[in-house]
Every structure is written in C-alpha cells, then in structure tokens.
Design a protein around this motif. Structure first.
Motif, PDB file in Angstrom:
ATOM      1  N   PRO A 135      80.602  57.845  16.356  1.00 29.47           N
ATOM      2  CA  PRO A 135      79.691  57.821  17.228  1.00 29.47           C
ATOM      3  C   PRO A 135      78.614  57.045  16.578  1.00 29.47           C
ATOM      4  CG  PRO A 135      79.887  60.028  16.549  1.00 29.47           C
ATOM      5  CD  PRO A 135      80.886  59.196  15.954  1.00 29.47           C
ATOM      6  N   PRO A 136      77.791  56.326  17.101  1.00 25.97           N
ATOM      7  CA  PRO A 136      76.441  55.810  16.701  1.00 25.97           C
ATOM      8  C   PRO A 136      75.380  56.850  16.122  1.00 25.97           C
ATOM      9  CG  PRO A 136      76.462  55.425  18.994  1.00 25.97           C
ATOM     10  CD  PRO A 136      77.718  55.957  18.811  1.00 25.97           C
ATOM     11  N   ALA A 137      74.846  56.437  14.966  1.00 28.55           N
ATOM     12  CA  ALA A 137      73.801  57.301  14.373  1.00 28.55           C
ATOM     13  C   ALA A 137      72.870  57.514  15.262  1.00 28.55           C
ATOM     14  CB  ALA A 137      73.625  56.797  12.961  1.00 28.55           C
ATOM     15  N   PRO A 138      72.110  58.731  15.371  1.00 27.78           N
ATOM     16  CA  PRO A 138      70.941  58.921  16.187  1.00 27.78           C
ATOM     17  C   PRO A 138      70.000  58.070  15.633  1.00 27.78           C
ATOM     18  CG  PRO A 138      71.377  60.804  14.718  1.00 27.78           C
ATOM     19  CD  PRO A 138      72.548  59.959  14.674  1.00 27.78           C
ATOM     20  N   ASP A 139      68.660  57.457  16.476  1.00 31.48           N
ATOM     21  CA  ASP A 139      67.849  56.884  16.099  1.00 31.48           C
ATOM     22  C   ASP A 139      67.021  57.787  15.199  1.00 31.48           C
ATOM     23  OD1 ASP A 139      65.567  55.250  15.673  1.00 31.48           O
ATOM     24  OD2 ASP A 139      65.276  54.835  18.005  1.00 31.48           O
ATOM     25  N   PRO A 140      66.697  57.556  13.932  1.00 32.45           N
ATOM     26  CA  PRO A 140      65.708  58.396  13.125  1.00 32.45           C
ATOM     27  C   PRO A 140      64.474  58.112  13.637  1.00 32.45           C
ATOM     28  CG  PRO A 140      66.563  56.378  11.845  1.00 32.45           C
ATOM     29  CD  PRO A 140      67.403  56.459  13.304  1.00 32.45           C
ATOM     30  N   HIS A 141      64.095  57.007  14.117  1.00 26.71           N
ATOM     31  CA  HIS A 141      62.511  56.784  14.546  1.00 26.71           C
ATOM     32  C   HIS A 141      62.204  57.148  16.044  1.00 26.71           C
ATOM     33  CE1 HIS A 141      62.552  54.596  10.632  1.00 26.71           C
ATOM     34  NE2 HIS A 141      63.381  54.039  10.933  1.00 26.71           N
ATOM     35  N   ARG A 142      63.097  57.701  16.696  1.00 26.59           N
ATOM     36  CA  ARG A 142      62.918  58.028  17.992  1.00 26.59           C
ATOM     37  C   ARG A 142      61.411  58.698  18.321  1.00 26.59           C
ATOM     38  NH1 ARG A 142      64.353  61.429  22.512  1.00 26.59           N
ATOM     39  NH2 ARG A 142      64.586  60.310  24.228  1.00 26.59           N
ATOM     40  N   GLU A 201      69.835  40.354  16.846  1.00 32.31           N
ATOM     41  CA  GLU A 201      68.923  40.334  15.633  1.00 32.31           C
ATOM     42  C   GLU A 201      67.641  41.144  16.181  1.00 32.31           C
ATOM     43  OE1 GLU A 201      66.649  36.722  13.192  1.00 32.31           O
ATOM     44  OE2 GLU A 201      68.464  36.312  14.642  1.00 32.31           O
ATOM     45  N   LEU A 202      67.270  40.952  17.397  1.00 38.47           N
ATOM     46  CA  LEU A 202      65.971  41.848  17.776  1.00 38.47           C
ATOM     47  C   LEU A 202      66.145  43.317  17.539  1.00 38.47           C
ATOM     48  CD1 LEU A 202      64.816  39.865  21.163  1.00 38.47           C
ATOM     49  CD2 LEU A 202      63.676  40.227  19.052  1.00 38.47           C
ATOM     50  N   ARG A 203      67.411  43.759  17.984  1.00 36.76           N
ATOM     51  CA  ARG A 203      67.961  45.193  17.942  1.00 36.76           C
ATOM     52  C   ARG A 203      67.651  45.549  16.267  1.00 36.76           C
ATOM     53  NH1 ARG A 203      71.114  49.344  17.752  1.00 36.76           N
ATOM     54  NH2 ARG A 203      70.875  50.957  19.239  1.00 36.76           N
ATOM     55  N   ALA A 242      64.177  45.915  15.125  1.00 36.57           N
ATOM     56  CA  ALA A 242      63.494  47.133  15.921  1.00 36.57           C
ATOM     57  C   ALA A 242      63.974  48.332  15.630  1.00 36.57           C
ATOM     58  CB  ALA A 242      63.647  46.752  17.378  1.00 36.57           C
ATOM     59  N   ILE A 243      65.261  48.673  15.220  1.00 34.62           N
ATOM     60  CA  ILE A 243      65.947  50.097  15.213  1.00 34.62           C
ATOM     61  C   ILE A 243      65.452  50.093  13.814  1.00 34.62           C
ATOM     62  CG2 ILE A 243      68.028  49.200  14.151  1.00 34.62           C
ATOM     63  CD1 ILE A 243      67.444  51.997  17.151  1.00 34.62           C
ATOM     64  N   ASN A 244      65.218  49.617  13.002  1.00 35.23           N
ATOM     65  CA  ASN A 244      64.829  49.947  11.446  1.00 35.23           C
ATOM     66  C   ASN A 244      63.438  50.089  11.304  1.00 35.23           C
ATOM     67  OD1 ASN A 244      67.523  49.989  10.215  1.00 35.23           O
ATOM     68  ND2 ASN A 244      67.641  47.821  10.522  1.00 35.23           N
ATOM     69  N   SER A 245      62.662  50.142  12.407  1.00 37.03           N
ATOM     70  CA  SER A 245      61.054  50.302  12.200  1.00 37.03           C
ATOM     71  C   SER A 245      60.655  51.429  13.347  1.00 37.03           C
ATOM     72  CB  SER A 245      60.577  48.984  12.772  1.00 37.03           C
ATOM     73  OG  SER A 245      60.658  48.704  14.056  1.00 37.03           O
ATOM     74  N   GLU A 246      59.567  51.639  13.716  1.00 41.91           N
ATOM     75  CA  GLU A 246      59.188  52.544  14.420  1.00 41.91           C
ATOM     76  C   GLU A 246      58.497  52.031  15.625  1.00 41.91           C
ATOM     77  OE1 GLU A 246      56.261  55.054  12.511  1.00 41.91           O
ATOM     78  OE2 GLU A 246      57.571  56.174  11.089  1.00 41.91           O
ATOM     79  N   ILE A 247      58.682  50.443  15.542  1.00 41.63           N
ATOM     80  CA  ILE A 247      58.017  49.896  17.092  1.00 41.63           C
ATOM     81  C   ILE A 247      58.881  50.159  18.320  1.00 41.63           C
ATOM     82  CG2 ILE A 247      59.695  47.817  16.677  1.00 41.63           C
ATOM     83  CD1 ILE A 247      56.820  46.341  17.229  1.00 41.63           C
TER      84      ILE A 247
END
Length: 752
Positions: free
Chosen positions: A268-275, A394-396, A399-404
């Motif tokens: 399963p996809p890893a949970p978003d650590p920055h959610r 690319e956008l995702r 974004a997913i590797n930041s807190e934006i």
C-alpha cells in the motif's frame, strides 16, 4: 426475531470474564488458521477460485449454517457418500475451470437412491466433456438436499476505491430480472444489515406475505455481519458468493458457495508524512495575510488580480513579461519578477502559467516556503496525453516531498469571503458565513458561490479542487467540518482516490453537520466525461449511492437541488419527522401539493382532533378546506387577513403530528399587486419571518414564478432578506424536505 442459537448462526459470545475472551480469541484463531490453510492450498496449485467444498469449509469455520459436501472421484465414492449422509442428495461437478456449474450440466438434484447417484455422476462427467471446453474433471461434490425456503443471495466483493462491500438480495428471478439487491461498505453491524433487508423491493416477501410466514431475519442479519467481517479483515478474498441461501421461518441454510481470491496485494502507498503540516498550511491559505498571483495576463482580463480586489491582506503580482507589468501596476498592485523578491511569508499563491512551466513554479513556491498554491493551469492527466500525465506526476512528486498545500491543478482554487479571498471577480467578499462548498468543477464552484447570496446562503469557505492531486476532498471536508462556524457542507464530486478515507471523512462530518453530495459521472456517458474532465475514475452508481447513504450524507442531482438543500439546512430548524403541514391558496393547488409531497416520500397526516375543533370556529369553507392540506385562500384573503393566517400557523405549530410547515405565497392576481403595493408583501413577510423565528419546526414558503417572474423574484428577495426559506415550486420544496427528513432521521437513529 430469534436467538443466535435458534438460527444456527455464529454462537452467542459467552458473558463476562477472561474465559469468554479466551474462547473468542481461540475461535478467531481457529477460523483464521482454516482460512489461511485453504487459501494457501489453492494458491499453491495455481488456483484463484476455491472449490465449493473449500468455500464451504471456510464458511463452516465461521460458524455459519452450511453443510460441507464430500468429494467423490468415482461413482462408487459418490454412492458411498450419499449412503452415509442419507438420501436425497445433490451432485455438483468439481472442476477448477468451471465457474457456473449449471451451464455445463454439472448439477444434479433430488437423487433418492444409489442408481440415481451413479447415473447422475456419469451424466455430469459426459456433460462436462461435451460443454466444458476442455475443463478438467475432478469428480463431484456430494451434499444432502436441503428443504425448500425463500431463496436469498448474500456475498462480498472488493471495490477498487472503497474496498470490501457486502451485498444481499432476493434470489431467483428477483436478482436476475429485477436486480433487487442492496449494498453496504463492510464491515457492518446488525442495524445496518437489517436496514439493507428493509430496503429491498421484495422486503415484504422476507417479512411474510399472503399467509406465508416470514423468514428468520436474525439469521440473515447474522450471515451478513459475519461475511462482511471476514471480507474486511481478509483482503486476500476478492469475492464471496453465497447463492442460493435458503431462508426459513426458523434458521437458514447456505446451499451453494464460491470464493474467489484476489491477486497478491502490492505494497500500500506510504502515508503522507507531511499531512498534518499540509493541512495547517491549507488553513493558512483560507485566511491569508499575503497572496501572490503568478502569471496573470491582460488577455485573461487580469482575472485573478481583479478577483483579489477586496483582499484584506497584502497582494503581490509575480510577472516577468515587461508588456504585462504596466497593466498590473496600473491597478495599484505591486509586481515582482520572482517569488524570492517578496520578503514577507506567502500564505497563498495562485498560478496561471502554461502547464510546462508549472513544475518550475511549484519548485519556486516550495523554496520560498509558500504555505499553499492553487494551480488554475490545466492540461494534465485529465487530457490522457503522455505529456500531461508526466507533468502531473512531476507536480505530485515535488509537492508530496514538501509541506506545501497543493490545490488542484485544473481548478479555480480557494474562496474565503471573510478574508476577501475570491477566485472569480464577481464573487462577494466581506462577511464570513456558515456554509462550505467543495467541488472538482471550477464552474460549479463559481456558480454555487455566485448564486448562494440570492438563496440567502452565506458562504464560509469554498474550494475548487480540480484533479485533487495531493489534497483530496477528504482533506477539505476534515478542515471545514472542524471549523466552528460551519453549519452545512455541500460538495460536487466526480471521483476519489482513497475511497475509505473519503467515506470516513464524510461520515465524521455528517455526525456534526448536514452534508449534501452531488455526484458527477453516475451514468456510463457521464463517467467518460468525468475522466476527460478531472482524470478521476468513476465509481459505479450503486456503490456510490451506498457510500453516500451509509456515510449519513444526503444526495442531490443538480446545482439547483444543492442550493435548495443547503438553504433549508442552513436557515431552517431541524425536522423531527416526515409529517408535513401544507397550506395552499386554492383547491387545485392543495391537491397538487399533496401529491407532490407524498410522491417524494413524505407524509401528510390528518390533523389532531383538537386542531380541527379550533379550525372550524373561524375557517371559511366556501371555496376552502381545513383538512391537511389546508386550502386557505378565502380564509386568509390570499395571505392578507393576517389574523387568520397567524391562527392557522399556530395551530400547525402546536399539532404533534406535524413536523414541518410549508406555505404557498402569492399566486395569481394577488402577486401581481406586489409591483405597485410592495408594502403588502413586505408586511406579510414580516409576520411570516416572526413566526419562523418563534416556531420549533422548519418553515418554508413556496413562491411560484409563473408569468410574474420579475415580480416574484422581488418577493423572494424580500423573503430571504428576512431569513425565510423560499422554494419556487412544490417539486423542489418536496425533494428538499425529503432530503432533510432523511438526514435528520439518520442522525436520530445514530443517536447524534
């Protein structure tokens, strides 16, 4: 209703103490062990479909009422098995290559002696060879014949978006022709299982009809609870098909069963650590101190800069084109050539750049630590083009590797009138309201926000979320539901990625506020349009409607219906039932309003005797009637004998059989007078608003546009200015009160 022991279902859990807990844990362990063993054996032989015997072994381990048949490789084996269990018996083909046994002549029933069993065995072998297309023959399953009962089907399957689902229906012709089935997200409890049975069109057959006894409802409920639980906890099971299930007055029997295994699950996809940080940034964006508009141009009429005309915070433009800068500065907006030139922290940015540049802009936003950015830019996965899909990925990744908080892309972004944050120039800013709206369509967002004030709706927050690349609808729902100012949440949804999270968010929100859902793409053609629009995968109509109902939300099918529902929920009192007190101006209208509300599933009860005793003391029955519905035109002078109107409304307010009141206002010549005698309608509306404020019941008026559209529009404006709920037709009023009754009824059942 009968006990668990009587119905032959799961054994009742023993009461109290560690012994009972140990017993339950042991039973669960044994069941899991059997399930794992059977599935492992099938997988090791390369099979994804369990045999009937394997399927019934699993069901038997769950304590369900099923007899596990015996496998017979030869006719002699079949005869011996039949003799042991007693005649009559049934034989069913065993073949890993056959799904529907009857289609290959693989089922023989009511065999009452040894000779019949031998002959049936050979017929099944010959039939498979002739009709099975090379299917392997591995003998037959021998089982004792069960007595005849009401045929049901029950089962589970896995939906791509929402996971484990449970289904129940009437068997035979009812499922084949009438498609009489009900769904629910698994796992379910007894209350939901019983509700599923009650919603079947053939529910009366289950309860008993024409002298025939009803079936053991508790036994059916027990099966649904059990299989829904196993489906929810064993994702390796893709499908369970219990068909038919013979239901009796006392107990039931599972006659046939088939279990299909799922393909080995990927990680399963890893949970978003920055959610958590992302949601805080989204909250900042709804109340921004600093906003930057990136790439706005003269060709678009500087739409985004004009939309921010009433922003309470600081507005910057970011534009490098020297031909555009003078026009921007002429509007009094400071321009910078890069985000880095803005010294203050940026709470929200709007990007209107070409899609090829979008990833670079997002990187700049991350580097600048912009809290949130909304991309008006489109042309991503919704186009199905390779370039669009690559750019969106690319956008995702950025974004997913930041807190934006990435809003969109392919969207109109955020609207927060209290902060002066708008996403369209004509939207109103100023006072924050109590209604929130989420939409995957920018057009629907704008239309809702522009039309809301004319319906007396005050928007608190709205979000056009487009492709919902990182932040999904669930994130916005959670944020809006937690806002203490929120009273109602509406949404237009075309698809979701994480269906369970969406369901959980809607259910949590609906426990606190009315939630109104408008689903786009419920038809096959609409689903195709949905994919081209937002890149979402459409959910099957039946599954989607199940999700909305089970979450506690209510569903509408148009923007008008959304506005009607939100207006009633936001401006009227809570409805306590389905009993409507209807007041019309003429006899014909009283008939129509009754038919309309009854067709919508509402009740128009006879009033209490005390109400009739009071009404008959003053009611003018010449051309009128004081039954429910009330034909009151002559008695109240078309609304202008305020004394009698007050008395009628107060009688309906006191009557315990009435849960809500709807009054027709302004028909025919009387409405025509409003153009020159506005004081008449204003005085009437003042009195009605006073009553609505005092009443403990929801109250609304219907004002038909008819041939006096402009005049009646002014009447509606005056009514809503006084806080009254207004509908323009009986049909729209009835549909909306039905939605409200459904929502509040569900809340009452859930005890909230």
């Amino acid at each position: 209703m009968r006990s668990s022991a009587a119905r032959g279902g799961m054994p009742a859990q023993p009461a109290g103490g560690s012994n009972s807990s140990s017993a339950l844990l042991y039973a669960t362990s044994v069941t899991d062990s059997i399930v794992s063993s059977v599935i492992s054996s099938a997988r090791s032989s390369g099979r994804t479909v369990l045999t009937e015997i394997e399927s019934k072994r699993i069901l038997h381990s769950l304590g369900l009422p099923v007899a596990v048949p015996e496998a017979a490789l030869t006719a002699d084996d079949a005869v011996r098995a039949a003799s042991r269990m007693g005649f009559p018996v049934a034989l069913k083909v065993l073949s890993p290559d056959v799904t529907h046994k009857s289609q290959v002549g693989g089922v023989e029933l009511n065999l009452d002696n040894e000779g019949a069993v031998r002959d049936a065995f050979e017929r099944i072998r010959r039939n498979l060879a002739a009709r099975g297309g090379g299917a392997r023959f591995e003998g037959v399953a021998v089982g004792q014949m069960a007595k005849q009962g009401v045929e049901l089907l029950a089962g589970t399957y896995r939906d791509d978006r929402f996971g484990a689902m449970v289904m129940v229906g009437l068997g035979g012709v009812f499922v084949e022709v009438m498609k009489d089935t009900e769904l629910a997200l698994a796992p379910i409890g007894g209350r939901e299982a019983a509700s599923m049975l009650a919603r079947l069109r053939g529910a009366q057959i289950i309860r008993g009809v024409r002298g025939q006894p009803g079936v053991d409802i508790d036994a059916v409920v027990s099966i649904l609870e059990t299989i829904s639980g196993i489906a929810a906890t064993h994702p390796e099971i893709a499908e369970m098909d219990l068909n038919p299930v013979a239901a009796y007055e006392d107990g039931l029997a599972i006659l046939d069963a088939r279990i299909v295994l799922a393909a080995p699950a990927s990680e399963p996809p890893a949970p978003d650590p920055h959610r958590a940080a992302r949601l805080k940034n989204l909250e900042r964006a709804f109340n921004p101190r600093v906003v930057a508009v990136i790439g706005d141009k003269r060709m678009s009429g500087y739409m985004w800069i004009r939309a921010m005309a009433h922003l309470k915070g600081k507005l910057y433009s970011v534009q490098i084109d020297p031909n555009e800068i003078p026009g921007i500065e002429a509007m009094g907006v400071e321009n910078r050539k890069s985000l880095a030139e803005i010294t203050e922290p940026i709470d929200y940015a709007v990007s209107a750049v070409p899609r090829q540049i979008a990833p670079r802009i997002l990187k700049d936003c991350v580097a600048k630590q912009v809290a949130a950015v909304g991309f008006f830019t489109s042309g991503f996965s919704e186009t199905s083009e390779e370039l669009g899909i690559r750019l969106e990925a690319e956008l995702r990744e950025i974004a997913i590797n930041s807190e934006i908080a990435l809003v969109g892309p392919n969207c109109m972004g955020l609207y927060s009138p209290g902060a002066g944050l708008c996403n369209f120039p004509e939207e109103k800013a100023g006072e924050a309201g109590d209604v929130c709206f989420i939409s995957q369509s920018g057009t629907h967002t704008i239309n809702f926000c522009l039309q809301a004030p004319t319906h007396g709706i005050k928007v608190n927050k709205a979000a056009s979320i487009g492709n919902a690349l990182v932040l999904e609808a669930a994130d916005y729902i959670d944020l809006m539901a937690a806002d203490p100012a929120t009273r109602v949440i509406g949404m237009y949804i075309e698809g979701v990625r994480d269906g369970r999270r969406f369901f959980d968010s809607v259910r949590h929100a609906a426990e606190r506020h009315p939630v109104v859902v408008w689903k786009g793409g419920v038809t096959e053609a609409g689903a195709r349009a949905t994919f081209s629009h937002t890149g979402s995968l459409a959910t099957a109509e039946a599954t989607w409607r199940t999700v909305v109902r089970q979450s506690g939300a209510v569903e509408v099918a148009s923007l008008d219906a959304m506005l009607d529902a939100v207006e009633l929920f936001a401006r009227a009192k809570r409805i306590g039932g389905r009993g409507m007190g209807l007041v019309a101006m003429t006899g014909g209208q009283s008939v129509v309003i009754t038919d309309t509300f009854a067709t919508a599933g509402l009740e128009i009860p006879a009033l209490s005797e005390s109400s009739y005793d009071e009404l008959k003391t003053f009611f003018n029955i010449i051309g009128g009637s004081y039954r429910n519905p009330l034909d009151v035109g002559g008695t109240i002078g078309a609304g202008h004998d305020q004394g009698n109107l007050d008395r009628i409304l107060e009688i309906l307010e006191r009557d315990p059989v009435i849960d809500a009141i709807v009054l027709e206002v302004g028909t025919g010549l009387r409405a025509a007078r409003w153009a020159t005698h506005e004081d008449e309608i204003a005085g009437l509306l003042d009195k009605l608003a006073d009553f609505a404020g005092r009443s403990t019941k929801p109250f609304a008026v219907v004002m038909h546009p008819a041939h006096l559209e402009a005049i009646v529009a002014r009447g509606k404006e005056l009514a809503r200015a006084r806080g009254l709920v207004v509908f323009e037709s009986f049909e729209r009023a009835a549909a909306t009160f039905r939605a409200a009754a459904d929502y509040w009824g569900n809340r009452a059942r859930l005890g909230s």
